[in-house]
Design a protein around this motif. Structure first.
Motif, PDB file in Angstrom:
ATOM      1  N   LEU A  15       0.818  -1.211   0.000  1.00  0.00           N
ATOM      2  CA  LEU A  15       0.000   0.000   0.000  1.00  0.00           C
ATOM      3  C   LEU A  15       0.856   1.268   0.000  1.00  0.00           C
ATOM      4  CD1 LEU A  15      -2.881  -1.004   2.414  1.00  0.00           C
ATOM      5  CD2 LEU A  15      -3.054  -0.492  -0.017  1.00  0.00           C
ATOM      6  N   PHE A  18       2.070   1.228  -3.778  1.00  0.00           N
ATOM      7  CA  PHE A  18       0.961   1.322  -4.725  1.00  0.00           C
ATOM      8  C   PHE A  18      -0.295   1.738  -3.953  1.00  0.00           C
ATOM      9  CE2 PHE A  18       3.807  -2.109  -6.067  1.00  0.00           C
ATOM     10  CZ  PHE A  18       4.168  -1.697  -7.331  1.00  0.00           C
ATOM     11  N   PRO A  19      -0.504   3.024  -3.708  1.00  0.00           N
ATOM     12  CA  PRO A  19      -1.606   3.455  -2.841  1.00  0.00           C
ATOM     13  C   PRO A  19      -3.004   3.214  -3.415  1.00  0.00           C
ATOM     14  CG  PRO A  19      -0.389   5.348  -3.686  1.00  0.00           C
ATOM     15  CD  PRO A  19       0.334   4.125  -4.136  1.00  0.00           C
ATOM     16  N   ASP A  20      -3.127   2.890  -4.689  1.00  0.00           N
ATOM     17  CA  ASP A  20      -4.448   2.707  -5.281  1.00  0.00           C
ATOM     18  C   ASP A  20      -4.980   1.274  -5.215  1.00  0.00           C
ATOM     19  OD1 ASP A  20      -2.415   1.956  -7.015  1.00  0.00           O
ATOM     20  OD2 ASP A  20      -3.632   2.325  -8.801  1.00  0.00           O
ATOM     21  N   VAL A  21      -4.248   0.349  -4.613  1.00  0.00           N
ATOM     22  CA  VAL A  21      -4.705  -1.049  -4.559  1.00  0.00           C
ATOM     23  C   VAL A  21      -5.637  -1.269  -3.372  1.00  0.00           C
ATOM     24  CG1 VAL A  21      -2.635  -1.912  -5.683  1.00  0.00           C
ATOM     25  CG2 VAL A  21      -2.746  -1.904  -3.225  1.00  0.00           C
ATOM     26  N   CYS A  22      -6.437  -2.327  -3.470  1.00  0.00           N
ATOM     27  CA  CYS A  22      -7.304  -2.684  -2.352  1.00  0.00           C
ATOM     28  C   CYS A  22      -6.462  -3.356  -1.268  1.00  0.00           C
ATOM     29  CB  CYS A  22      -8.441  -3.581  -2.812  1.00  0.00           C
ATOM     30  SG  CYS A  22      -7.923  -5.218  -3.307  1.00  0.00           S
ATOM     31  N   SER A  49      -6.814  -3.326  -8.255  1.00  0.00           N
ATOM     32  CA  SER A  49      -7.232  -1.937  -8.137  1.00  0.00           C
ATOM     33  C   SER A  49      -7.847  -1.493  -9.455  1.00  0.00           C
ATOM     34  CB  SER A  49      -6.053  -1.033  -7.784  1.00  0.00           C
ATOM     35  OG  SER A  49      -5.204  -0.897  -8.895  1.00  0.00           O
ATOM     36  N   LYS A  50      -8.561  -0.414  -9.396  1.00  0.00           N
ATOM     37  CA  LYS A  50      -9.121   0.186 -10.602  1.00  0.00           C
ATOM     38  C   LYS A  50      -8.657   1.626 -10.651  1.00  0.00           C
ATOM     39  CE  LYS A  50     -13.239  -2.643 -10.854  1.00  0.00           C
ATOM     40  NZ  LYS A  50     -14.697  -2.683 -10.833  1.00  0.00           N
ATOM     41  N   GLY A  51      -8.250   2.029 -11.821  1.00  0.00           N
ATOM     42  CA  GLY A  51      -7.788   3.400 -12.011  1.00  0.00           C
ATOM     43  C   GLY A  51      -8.286   3.927 -13.331  1.00  0.00           C
ATOM     44  N   GLN A  60      -8.262  -1.912 -14.997  1.00  0.00           N
ATOM     45  CA  GLN A  60      -8.019  -2.756 -13.840  1.00  0.00           C
ATOM     46  C   GLN A  60      -6.529  -3.076 -13.777  1.00  0.00           C
ATOM     47  OE1 GLN A  60      -9.963  -6.616 -13.724  1.00  0.00           O
ATOM     48  NE2 GLN A  60     -10.691  -6.087 -11.690  1.00  0.00           N
ATOM     49  N   ARG A  61      -5.982  -2.997 -12.584  1.00  0.00           N
ATOM     50  CA  ARG A  61      -4.557  -3.234 -12.379  1.00  0.00           C
ATOM     51  C   ARG A  61      -4.384  -4.343 -11.350  1.00  0.00           C
ATOM     52  NH1 ARG A  61      -0.424   1.459 -10.357  1.00  0.00           N
ATOM     53  NH2 ARG A  61       1.430   0.182 -10.294  1.00  0.00           N
ATOM     54  N   SER A  78       3.645  -5.902 -11.740  1.00  0.00           N
ATOM     55  CA  SER A  78       2.437  -5.101 -11.882  1.00  0.00           C
ATOM     56  C   SER A  78       1.948  -5.153 -13.315  1.00  0.00           C
ATOM     57  CB  SER A  78       2.750  -3.644 -11.496  1.00  0.00           C
ATOM     58  OG  SER A  78       1.672  -2.813 -11.788  1.00  0.00           O
TER      59      SER A  78
END
Length: 80
Positions: A15, A18-22, A49-51, A60-61, A78
């Protein structure tokens, strides 16, 4: 199986990078390769995650983290 506390520590590290991941990954036991030791299995943690892209599409990532049974990160990959 992987210790829950190890997964939480690895999740905090991911996190930060990669701050955008669940926060909750799916955990899969990795198949043993030829010549690998049965006493030290590896696991794959998959974060999703979705960006948004520049043209407004939702992408989707996935972040794949390969760890050993002691919690050492062996590889991080990634998707785009």
């Amino acid at each position: 199986m992987v210790n829950r506390q190890l997964v939480q520590q690895i999740s905090q590290y991911i996190l930060q990078r990669f701050p955008d991941v669940c926060e909750k990954p799916t955990i899969q036991k990795r198949r043993l390769e030829k010549g690998s030791s049965l006493s030290n299995p590896t696991y794959v943690l998959i974060y999703k995650s979705k960006g948004g892209s520049s043209d407004g599409r939702v992408m989707q990532r996935r972040i794949r983290v390969v760890i050993n049974s002691h919690g050492k990160i062996l590889r991080i990959t990634s998707s785009r």
